[in-house]
Design a protein around this motif. Sequence first.
Motif, PDB file in Angstrom:
ATOM      1  N   TYR A  61      19.149  60.660  58.789  1.00 39.50           N
ATOM      2  CA  TYR A  61      18.469  60.123  57.717  1.00 39.50           C
ATOM      3  C   TYR A  61      18.604  61.430  56.511  1.00 39.50           C
ATOM      4  CZ  TYR A  61      15.761  57.223  60.932  1.00 39.50           C
ATOM      5  OH  TYR A  61      15.373  56.384  61.790  1.00 39.50           O
TER       6      TYR A  61
ATOM      7  N   ASP B 178      20.011  61.724  52.056  1.00 36.83           N
ATOM      8  CA  ASP B 178      20.126  61.023  50.826  1.00 36.83           C
ATOM      9  C   ASP B 178      21.653  61.123  50.774  1.00 36.83           C
ATOM     10  OD1 ASP B 178      17.448  60.456  50.151  1.00 36.83           O
ATOM     11  OD2 ASP B 178      17.219  62.359  48.932  1.00 36.83           O
TER      12      ASP B 178
ATOM     13  N   SER C  89      14.192  56.522  53.149  1.00 40.32           N
ATOM     14  CA  SER C  89      15.537  57.065  53.567  1.00 40.32           C
ATOM     15  C   SER C  89      16.975  56.610  54.038  1.00 40.32           C
ATOM     16  CB  SER C  89      15.009  57.876  54.877  1.00 40.32           C
ATOM     17  OG  SER C  89      14.082  58.865  54.886  1.00 40.32           O
TER      18      SER C  89
END
Length: 298
Positions: A145, A147, A262
């Motif tokens: 998880y 960005d 996420s």
Amino acid sequence: MDRITSLQSFMEVARCGSFTKAADNIGLSRLQVTRHVQDIEQWLGLRLFHRTTRKVSLTIQGEEALGFAKQILSSVSDLQSRAHSHNHELVGTIRVATPIGLGQNMLFDAIQAFVSIHPKAHIQMVLSDGLSQLVDERVDIALRYVDQPHQQLIARRLMHIDSVLCASPNYIAQHAKLNQPNDLLAHNCLVHSSSHQWRVMSPTSDEQISVSGNIQANEMGVILKAALRGLGIACLPCDLANRYLLNRELVQVLPGYNMPGSNLWAVYLSRDHQQNVVRAFIDFIAERWQADIQRVTN
């Protein structure tokens, strides 16, 4: 001499820096691993390791031989996978690193479906909420998880997962009502070790709240269990929370506000020499998980 097995033993000793650890990892005795390495040394006419009572390290010749051993074993694995693929069979072992909550739920269901279609595929799960080291832990795929994964890694985005602030109905009934993000400061918040800052957003505001509580854990499953037992307010990913929101074991807190979710990625080191079974598994979960997981309303 089974040179493939001997090369595998050599590579594992080089990775671990220990004959004993290498033997444990590949399921052989220390004596067998020692003999395998001796066979490779005799075959090549080289000394591969410096051996002392405290440490095992590669010689210069061993470092060079290790690079060739990796290429050989990768090519053998690829050849095996390609040969079986002509018969529409996927054969091989996939080592997948995954966050614990994901591994126990969505990933487990996906693995069950995958091996029912490809029974000769074997899956090894490495469950941890920390960031697995792909090389050190011999991981083929890591689910993370983040960005955006590190630029040195090859990554495939699988889905976006919303997050939700929630608590049990009993907790809500017994504690002060929450109307705005700052009200969280007066409540027992169930905190994941990675973050004591909760970002709470609305169409007109974006606030960072420093939350605290009497229970903290580095695994989301524990946070979920604490929330279900009425111990506080949790910020949970919706792949874990949605089923409990639907049956009202949990209710959303501050429904007029949102939490950042996420992105879930599959990351790996290289496409070169990647086994067919690994590529097929990545394609399988990407297709199975192509829809984002959004927060349900209750």
